[in-house]
Design an enzyme around this catalytic site. Structure first.
Site, PDB file in Angstrom:
ATOM      1  N   ILE A 154       1.071  -1.136  -0.204  1.00 49.72           N
ATOM      2  CA  ILE A 154       0.136  -0.012   0.013  1.00 49.72           C
ATOM      3  C   ILE A 154       0.963   1.244   0.005  1.00 49.72           C
ATOM      4  O   ILE A 154       0.519   2.159  -0.563  1.00 49.72           O
ATOM      5  CB  ILE A 154      -0.956   0.010   1.207  1.00 49.72           C
ATOM      6  CG1 ILE A 154      -1.857  -1.035   1.115  1.00 49.72           C
ATOM      7  CG2 ILE A 154      -1.716   1.152   1.244  1.00 49.72           C
ATOM      8  CD1 ILE A 154      -2.897  -1.477   2.280  1.00 49.72           C
ATOM      9  N   ASP A 254      -8.633   7.345   8.890  1.00 52.26           N
ATOM     10  CA  ASP A 254      -9.652   6.110   8.551  1.00 52.26           C
ATOM     11  C   ASP A 254      -9.719   5.041   9.738  1.00 52.26           C
ATOM     12  O   ASP A 254     -10.569   4.274   9.597  1.00 52.26           O
ATOM     13  CB  ASP A 254      -9.168   5.555   7.170  1.00 52.26           C
ATOM     14  CG  ASP A 254     -10.256   4.482   6.720  1.00 52.26           C
ATOM     15  OD1 ASP A 254     -11.384   4.597   6.583  1.00 52.26           O
ATOM     16  OD2 ASP A 254      -9.797   2.996   6.679  1.00 52.26           O
ATOM     17  N   GLU A 259     -11.449   2.225  18.148  1.00 51.61           N
ATOM     18  CA  GLU A 259     -12.633   2.223  17.099  1.00 51.61           C
ATOM     19  C   GLU A 259     -13.449   1.026  17.213  1.00 51.61           C
ATOM     20  O   GLU A 259     -14.648   1.193  16.779  1.00 51.61           O
ATOM     21  CB  GLU A 259     -12.376   2.101  15.354  1.00 51.61           C
ATOM     22  CG  GLU A 259     -11.334   0.718  15.060  1.00 51.61           C
ATOM     23  CD  GLU A 259     -10.799   0.730  13.821  1.00 51.61           C
ATOM     24  OE1 GLU A 259     -10.297   1.720  13.181  1.00 51.61           O
ATOM     25  OE2 GLU A 259     -11.068  -0.169  12.993  1.00 51.61           O
ATOM     26  N   HIS A 291     -12.987   3.385   8.806  1.00 56.41           N
ATOM     27  CA  HIS A 291     -12.191   2.228   8.365  1.00 56.41           C
ATOM     28  C   HIS A 291     -12.939   1.644   6.855  1.00 56.41           C
ATOM     29  O   HIS A 291     -13.194   0.390   6.861  1.00 56.41           O
ATOM     30  CB  HIS A 291     -12.075   1.021   9.529  1.00 56.41           C
ATOM     31  CG  HIS A 291     -10.994   0.277   9.317  1.00 56.41           C
ATOM     32  ND1 HIS A 291     -10.312  -0.450  10.474  1.00 56.41           N
ATOM     33  CD2 HIS A 291     -10.612  -0.355   8.174  1.00 56.41           C
ATOM     34  CE1 HIS A 291      -9.347  -1.175  10.002  1.00 56.41           C
ATOM     35  NE2 HIS A 291      -9.236  -0.932   8.770  1.00 56.41           N
ATOM     36  N   GLN A 292     -12.880   2.427   6.244  1.00 57.64           N
ATOM     37  CA  GLN A 292     -13.432   2.267   4.804  1.00 57.64           C
ATOM     38  C   GLN A 292     -12.569   2.257   3.710  1.00 57.64           C
ATOM     39  O   GLN A 292     -12.927   1.953   2.548  1.00 57.64           O
ATOM     40  CB  GLN A 292     -14.882   3.141   4.585  1.00 57.64           C
ATOM     41  CG  GLN A 292     -14.421   4.574   4.166  1.00 57.64           C
ATOM     42  CD  GLN A 292     -15.351   5.300   3.570  1.00 57.64           C
ATOM     43  OE1 GLN A 292     -16.438   5.647   4.527  1.00 57.64           O
ATOM     44  NE2 GLN A 292     -15.530   5.575   2.319  1.00 57.64           N
ATOM     45  N   ALA A 293     -11.254   2.407   3.858  1.00 59.89           N
ATOM     46  CA  ALA A 293     -10.442   2.733   2.938  1.00 59.89           C
ATOM     47  C   ALA A 293     -10.322   1.493   1.941  1.00 59.89           C
ATOM     48  O   ALA A 293     -10.079   1.647   0.814  1.00 59.89           O
ATOM     49  CB  ALA A 293      -9.016   2.828   3.501  1.00 59.89           C
TER      50      ALA A 293
HETATM   51  P1  NAI Z   1       2.831  -4.813   3.750  1.00 63.55           P
HETATM   52  O1  NAI Z   1       2.976  -5.987   4.503  1.00 63.55           O
HETATM   53  O2  NAI Z   1       2.791  -4.814   2.038  1.00 63.55           O
HETATM   54  O3  NAI Z   1       3.746  -3.586   4.206  1.00 63.55           O
HETATM   55  C1  NAI Z   1       4.017  -3.156   5.157  1.00 63.55           C
HETATM   56  C2  NAI Z   1       5.241  -2.331   5.377  1.00 63.55           C
HETATM   57  O4  NAI Z   1       5.443  -1.986   6.736  1.00 63.55           O
HETATM   58  C3  NAI Z   1       6.410  -3.155   5.352  1.00 63.55           C
HETATM   59  O5  NAI Z   1       7.309  -2.620   4.174  1.00 63.55           O
HETATM   60  C4  NAI Z   1       7.325  -3.515   6.391  1.00 63.55           C
HETATM   61  O6  NAI Z   1       8.620  -3.631   6.364  1.00 63.55           O
HETATM   62  C5  NAI Z   1       6.797  -2.218   6.889  1.00 63.55           C
HETATM   63  N1  NAI Z   1       7.094  -2.269   8.375  1.00 63.55           N
HETATM   64  C6  NAI Z   1       6.879  -3.189   9.264  1.00 63.55           C
HETATM   65  N2  NAI Z   1       7.252  -3.072  10.631  1.00 63.55           N
HETATM   66  C7  NAI Z   1       7.440  -1.600  10.798  1.00 63.55           C
HETATM   67  C8  NAI Z   1       8.145  -0.758  11.602  1.00 63.55           C
HETATM   68  N3  NAI Z   1       8.066  -1.148  12.681  1.00 63.55           N
HETATM   69  N4  NAI Z   1       8.212   0.433  11.330  1.00 63.55           N
HETATM   70  C9  NAI Z   1       8.126   0.944   9.896  1.00 63.55           C
HETATM   71  N5  NAI Z   1       7.849   0.042   8.845  1.00 63.55           N
HETATM   72  C10 NAI Z   1       7.393  -0.872   9.399  1.00 63.55           C
HETATM   73  O7  NAI Z   1       1.524  -4.286   4.125  1.00 63.55           O
HETATM   74  P2  NAI Z   1       0.203  -3.617   3.359  1.00 63.55           P
HETATM   75  O8  NAI Z   1      -0.458  -4.584   2.374  1.00 63.55           O
HETATM   76  O9  NAI Z   1       0.953  -2.258   2.587  1.00 63.55           O
HETATM   77  O10 NAI Z   1      -0.674  -3.068   4.502  1.00 63.55           O
HETATM   78  C11 NAI Z   1       0.010  -1.868   5.450  1.00 63.55           C
HETATM   79  C12 NAI Z   1      -0.875  -1.713   6.360  1.00 63.55           C
HETATM   80  O11 NAI Z   1      -2.318  -1.402   6.009  1.00 63.55           O
HETATM   81  C13 NAI Z   1      -1.596  -3.018   6.943  1.00 63.55           C
HETATM   82  O12 NAI Z   1      -0.636  -3.494   7.955  1.00 63.55           O
HETATM   83  C14 NAI Z   1      -2.957  -2.819   7.528  1.00 63.55           C
HETATM   84  O13 NAI Z   1      -2.821  -2.530   8.955  1.00 63.55           O
HETATM   85  C15 NAI Z   1      -3.526  -1.471   6.759  1.00 63.55           C
HETATM   86  N6  NAI Z   1      -4.499  -1.894   5.932  1.00 63.55           N
HETATM   87  C16 NAI Z   1      -5.828  -0.818   6.375  1.00 63.55           C
HETATM   88  C17 NAI Z   1      -7.016  -1.070   5.511  1.00 63.55           C
HETATM   89  C18 NAI Z   1      -7.950  -0.419   5.859  1.00 63.55           C
HETATM   90  O14 NAI Z   1      -9.258  -0.455   5.222  1.00 63.55           O
HETATM   91  N7  NAI Z   1      -7.872   1.067   6.366  1.00 63.55           N
HETATM   92  C19 NAI Z   1      -7.110  -2.151   4.662  1.00 63.55           C
HETATM   93  C20 NAI Z   1      -5.752  -2.885   4.364  1.00 63.55           C
HETATM   94  C21 NAI Z   1      -4.781  -2.790   5.227  1.00 63.55           C
END
Ligand code: NAI
Length: 322
Positions: A154, A254, A259, A291-293
């Site tokens: 993301i 979001d 929440e 939480h609708q992203a």
């Molecule tokens: P991903 O696993 O592809 O990327 C996460 C990144 O965070 C990785 O590059 C990782 O190295 C980094 N990371 C891990 N620990 C860290 C730390 N201590 N400090 C800094 N960076 C760190 O995950 P993706 O798919 O990009 O999703 C990211 C987050 O988005 C998810 O963990 C989830 O919480 C959130 N999300 C929210 C949604 C929403 O509807 N609001 C929907 C889907 C995901």
């Protein structure tokens, strides 16, 4: 046939799973999974949960006693599941590790544009035939610096969008990818120079309150913060203080650390008990979505498809209960 109980099922998800269920028996509970509702899973082979369900150690032990062998998350984050306890109890945990990253990244940019260009205010004004432009001034994103925390799927999609707007992008990641061609800085450096900061890292014990009092004190005055990841990444008290003092120019949220029980519910008739949240929402420079992203057709289709694959891969190897 294997039986699966869905918790916290939304009316827009149910038809997708009903159409896909094939050889499984699906039942749907509107309530969230917690210590009180775990017993509903009695006799089911698996449960399917979402972001605000609670699968802590106690809940997992109850699920195991009910005969549950799989916890399938309809989301990517799994901070709400005690995976160590699940392993101890012999319950597998599967999730949807990746689905349309565009859904979340585009929502993050939508929130930024809305807040910066005051679209939320203009929308209400023009409907009331108030065509004044006072207090609607924003700033060009072009040439500004976006600080992206977490450069996974993301985060990188959001980076591409920011570049499309002509922004300079700087990054922080605890596990930087040297092959990604990204400009990585320390967190402190990133906080000090970014005009916009967007969170895209998971919530873990290391990232809880990653942005607290100290972090806000380091930020460039007037910075805009976007959080589409998990509420617990931000200390909400410190956030409110930073908004009050003007250290932070605005926040696009979001997600919110408290929440659960609030988001996804209609509280318009009762209001909310959470004073801190009420103060945040009522600020003119804060916008909140519930939480609708992830909520695009493409993301919902991906979530359904991968969850069904998880069921088939897992239960394909496990005989049905007698
Ligand atoms: P991903 O696993 O592809 O990327 C996460 C990144 O965070 C990785 O590059 C990782 O190295 C980094 N990371 C891990 N620990 C860290 C730390 N201590 N400090 C800094 N960076 C760190 O995950 P993706 O798919 O990009 O999703 C990211 C987050 O988005 C998810 O963990 C989830 O919480 C959130 N999300 C929210 C949604 C929403 O509807 N609001 C929907 C889907 C995901």
């Amino acid at each position: 046939m294997h039986g699966i109980l869905f918790y916290d099922m939304k009316e827009y998800e149910r038809p997708l799973f009903e159409a896909a269920k094939g050889e499984f028996v699906f039942d749907y509970a509107e309530s969230r999974l917690d210590e009180r509702t775990a017993a509903l899973a009695n006799g089911y082979d698996g449960v399917c949960i979402f972001v605000n369900d609670t699968a802590n150690a106690k809940v997992i032990r109850k699920l195991a006693a009910c005969g549950v062998r799989l916890i399938a998350l309809r989301c990517s984050g799994y901070n709400n599941v005690d995976t160590a306890e699940a392993e101890k109890c012999g319950i597998a945990v599967l999730r949807v590790p990746a689905y349309s990253p565009y859904s979340v990244a585009e929502h993050a940019m939508a929130m930024l544009l809305t807040l910066n260009r005051k679209i939320h205010k203009a929308y209400i004004r023009t409907r009331d035939f108030n065509f004044s432009l006072n207090h609607l001034i924003g700033f060009d994103l072009h040439g500004k610096t976006a600080g992206v925390i977490g450069t996974g799927r993301i985060g990188r999609t959001f980076i591409g969008i920011c570049r499309g707007f002509g922004m300079r992008v700087l990054c922080y990641d605890a596990f930087p990818d040297p092959a990604a061609g990204l400009a990585y800085l320390s967190l402190e450096e990133l906080l000090a120079v970014s005009d916009v900061i967007s969170l895209h890292c998971p919530l873990t014990k290391d990232t809880r309150h990653l942005l607290g009092k100290d972090a806000f004190a380091r930020m460039k005055r007037g910075c805009i913060l976007i959080n589409t990841s998990r509420g617990g990444l931000i200390d909400s008290e410190a956030l409110l203080d930073a908004l009050r003092t003007g250290r932070l120019g605005g926040a696009c949220l979001d997600v919110y650390e408290e929440e659960a029980g609030l988001f996804y519910e209609d509280k318009s008739a009762t209001g909310v008990q959470d004073e801190l949240f009420s103060l945040l929402v009522s600020r003119p420079n804060v916008i909140v979505t519930s939480h609708q992203a992830y909520l695009t057709r493409e993301a919902l289709d991906d979530i359904t498809r991968v969850t069904m694959e998880n069921f088939r891969n897992f239960f394909g190897k496990i005989p049905e209960k007698a």
